[in-house]
Design an enzyme around this catalytic site. Structure first.
Site, short mmCIF file in Angstrom:
data_model
loop_
_atom_site.label_atom_id
_atom_site.label_comp_id
_atom_site.label_asym_id
_atom_site.label_seq_id
_atom_site.Cartn_x
_atom_site.Cartn_y
_atom_site.Cartn_z
N ALA A 138 10.15 -40.79 7.06
CA ALA A 138 9.10 -40.28 6.17
C ALA A 138 8.12 -39.42 6.95
O ALA A 138 7.96 -39.56 8.17
CB ALA A 138 8.38 -41.45 5.51
N ALA A 139 7.44 -38.53 6.24
CA ALA A 139 6.54 -37.56 6.89
C ALA A 139 5.38 -38.24 7.62
O ALA A 139 4.83 -37.67 8.56
CB ALA A 139 6.01 -36.59 5.84
N ARG A 140 5.04 -39.45 7.21
CA ARG A 140 3.90 -40.12 7.87
C ARG A 140 4.28 -40.66 9.25
O ARG A 140 3.40 -41.03 10.03
CB ARG A 140 3.39 -41.26 6.99
N TYR A 141 5.60 -40.70 9.54
CA TYR A 141 6.04 -41.23 10.83
C TYR A 141 6.36 -40.13 11.85
O TYR A 141 6.29 -40.36 13.05
CB TYR A 141 7.28 -42.11 10.65
N THR A 142 6.77 -38.98 11.37
CA THR A 142 7.22 -37.92 12.28
C THR A 142 6.09 -36.95 12.61
O THR A 142 5.08 -36.90 11.93
CB THR A 142 8.39 -37.14 11.66
#
Length: 747
Positions: A138-142
């Protein structure tokens, strides 16, 4: 009880206020063509122009909005930031939802591996283009930032090189195109499906694209295929090259070619490791197809197939059953699975908001025209800025005549608004110059400061003259483009990842080539009996020949597929075959083991190979005891299609060497007793009996034998007459060096 009265239907109320629309609810007849024109066509054009088809800078609007947002965030430098932050900021330009924006960024990232030259540096799991199941986090992790090569997209974007337009709510400006310094449209792959049309652009090697563009700028009549060899995919693979088909794609922008995976055979584990696959498939699709074929009993050579992909890269492992020929098995897989697939090209690009399918040369031509305009606008921007600065300095130059007068005018002016008009009158300068002079700080009203600024006038005049010369010369603009392309090659050029092989190399079926096939090949035969047939194109691109440990190449023959082969064995037999019976090989494999290929007896090995078509010439057999037999090659012709002949040569004596000669020549014979004899094969009688014992040529004492036989070239020895004799047999002469001393042989 009185009967219940039935309710009458209510009459519709007719609204008499302004909200009533006359004729509302009325069904009207309308031709479907009119409906399509008024409703569907605007939607279709929106998809084509604003969504699915790339433009000459190599990007679709979604790509451009994301990358420009990252550029504005300063992500060309510094550390990576959370992808969610980038996605949120991009929605100021692209209001189509965060999922679509993040998917776009994933495909542009190096972690995903979809592009030859990714524009986004990534941190974290961005999935893999070659895997269906390996999805991105997910975008919040990368995290992400722009890659260094992205600087080539924004070069001089702030110098009016391209047009800017309002975003969807007119709160920001965004570029219509990027002023890219190299043809990104051909370097990175691009696919889009619009309404009624699509685009599929394969990637090419950056160095080859830039070199081709440079060649086109210098000469528009070039053949693109001479410098742009073939497409180059980020995952590698092997491209089956057909020049005619490739030139057709280059000319029309349409066509297809085949790409197949790359594998290696691990003999110790008896397994095949697939490390590269075609760009049109995934590892899961390949494994599923192999499993399906195994269950249907269409392939029975495997015991297991598994995905061993890890941090080191892609890897599909196939365990083979004992006795399976890996080469033949892979040919079957190439034919039956997506391990070999076609890539269809459709070079559909938007030019001035109009979709056009173009060939490579036309694309390069359009890009060069676009880049010329960018350079011209950049030079004009520089010229305008220089003219403005020069104009201001010319005004300052006039106050140099009397600084005290300028100070006096300012001091004696009662109202501030009158300062500029009074300076204009006092020095004969215009309003812009007067404003500039009026804004000079008091500390700068010294002669030194003003003189230093006036020194810039000469530099600006030279700069203006150079800019004007550039704008008036297309050759100078082209020279600038060429220098920028050369710089891009120097910074970002990489070697090809996709190997180019002949389209007919390793044919996909087991059908033997027809005798009339005269395509050239090079034959390799080794001491341990391995055989390779390699095409010229594959040979040019090959590295070092792979051999079994302790083995060596004994014969290299330039041949063709219509020739016949004779393999002489250590058991006085000869096996007949054809060059076409063997499949094309490559340098990176051991080749065919002749004993297994032709069904030799136990303990039987091939010792010599003869290639012929007309059976001309003769075979010379040299035995350990110094005897030589000479047999015409036509003695091995058979009327029937026999593959094996017995009594191919004399079995009484131990064979040392076999030589195939078209004409008589000198032979240099060396013995273990340190003697050498030079003898011409004409002195040996030709006998049609294959297993004749020949004649004694070099006499050997007890315990001695022949240890070296090779063709002799006249002049190799200064005293060669010492080693010749009129009468046979002869013992030969003791070998001496040029100083006349006896040589010691390393036997």
């Amino acid at each position: 009880m009185a009967p219940r009265k039935s309710k009458e239907p209510k009459k519709p109320k007719v609204r008499t206020d302004n909200a009533y629309i006359a004729g509302a609810g009325t069904v009207l007849d309308q031709p479907v063509t009119e409906t399509l024109k008024s409703n569907f066509m605007p939607y279709a054009m929106s998809i084509i122009i604003s969504r699915a088809i790339p433009e000459i800078d190599g990007f679709k609007p979604s790509h451009r909005k994301l990358l420009y947002t990252m550029y504005n965030m300063g992500l060309l430098k510094g550390n990576t930031i959370k992808s969610a932050n980038i996605v949120g900021r991009t929605m100021q330009l692209n209001p189509h939802g965060d999922a679509a924006i993040y998917d776009t960024m994933v495909r542009l990232s190096e972690g995903n591996g979809a592009l030859l030259h990714p524009f986004v540096e990534s941190k974290g799991s961005f999935g893999k283009a070659y895997s269906r199941d390996m999805q991105c986090a997910a975008a919040r992790y990368t995290e992400a930032k722009l890659a260094p090569i992205a600087a080539e997209l924004f070069a001089d974007i702030d110098k009016d090189t391209v047009d800017f337009v309002d975003n969807y709510d007119a709160t920001m400006k965004e570029p219509v195109l990027f002023p890219v310094t190299f043809p990104t449209i051909l370097v990175n792959s691009n696919m889009g499906i619009a309404a009624g049309m699509a685009s599929q652009i394969c990637p090419f090697n950056l160095r080859e694209v830039c070199e081709t563009t440079i060649a086109y700028i210098k000469d528009e009549d070039i053949n693109v295929a001479d410098t742009l060899l073939a497409p180059d995919f980020p995952i590698g693979g092997e491209l089956l090259y057909n020049r005619a088909e490739m030139e057709k794609i280059y000319e029309t922008g349409r066509g297809s070619f085949k790409v197949r995976g790359v594998y290696s055979y691990d003999k110790s584990q008896n397994c095949i490791d697939i490390s590269e696959i075609p760009p049109t498939t995934t590892t899961e699709a390949i494994i599923e197809k192999i499993t399906e074929l195994a269950k249907a009993k269409k392939i029975t050579e495997i015991s297991d197939v598994r995905d061993e992909t890890d941090l080191s890269g892609l890897k599909i492992t196939i365990d083979l059953k004992r006795g399976t020929d890996p080469e033949k098995f892979m040919k079957k897989l190439f034919r039956l699975t997506p391990l070999q697939d076609s890539f269809s090209c459709n070079f559909n690009i938007l030019i001035a908001a109009s979709p056009r399918v173009m060939g490579v040369k036309e694309i390069i031509s359009e890009w060069v025209a676009f880049r010329e305009e960018c350079v011209r606008r950049r030079v004009y921007f520089k010229l305008s800025k220089a003219n403005k600065s020069l104009h201001l300095l010319k005004g300052m130059e006039k106050i140099l005549l009397d600084i005290d007068k300028a100070v006096k005018i300012v001091r004696e002016t009662r109202e501030e608004k009158e300062v500029v008009p009074n300076l204009m009158i006092g020095f004969g300068i215009d309003e812009i110059q007067a404003e500039y002079v009026a804004e000079i700080k008091l500390r700068h009203l010294n002669r030194e400061y003003i003189l230093k600024r006036l020194d810039d006038i000469e530099k600006l005049e030279a700069e203006i003259a150079d800019c004007e010369a550039t704008l008036n010369s297309r050759a100078r603009i082209k020279k600038i483009i060429v220098s920028e392309l050369e710089e891009v090659i120097k910074k970002y050029g990489k070697d090809r990842r996709t190997r180019i092989i002949s389209a007919d190399e390793n044919a996909l079926d087991d059908v033997l080539a027809e005798p009339e096939d005269t395509s050239p090949v090079t034959l390799f035969f080794t001491k341990d009996g391995y055989f390779k047939r390699i095409t010229p194109q594959s040979l040019r691109m090959s590295g070092e020949q792979k051999l079994k440990e302790g083995d060596e190449i004994t014969q290299v023959i330039e041949s063709s597929c219509d020739k016949e082969l004779l393999f002489f064995t250590n058991k006085q037999q000869v096996y007949k075959s054809r060059v076409a019976d063997f499949g094309d090989s490559k340098a990176s494999v051991l080749g065919d083991y002749v004993a297994s290929k032709l069904g030799f007896e136990d303990g039987e090995n091939a010792v010599y190979m003869i290639e012929t078509k007309d059976y001309s010439g003769f075979v010379v057999f040299v035995f350990d005891n110094g005897r030589i037999a000479k047999v015409p090659l036509n003695s091995y012709i058979t009327k029937t299609n026999r593959k094996k002949l017995i009594n191919a040569y004399c079995e009484k004596y131990e064979l040392h060497t076999v030589l195939y000669l078209k004409d008589d020549c000198d032979l240099e014979l060396r013995s273990t007793n340190n003697r050498m004899l030079i003898v011409n094969t004409a002195s040996v009688p030709l006998k049609a009996t294959k297993n004749n014992g020949g004649i004694a040529v070099m006499t050997q004492k007890k315990g001695q034998r022949i240890y070296s036989v090779k063709a002799y070239e006249n002049g190799a020895y200064e005293n060669e007459h010492r080693y010749r004799t009129k009468n046979l047999p002869a013992a030969g002469s003791i070998i001496q060096n040029t100083a006349g001393k006896q040589e010691k042989m390393d036997i």
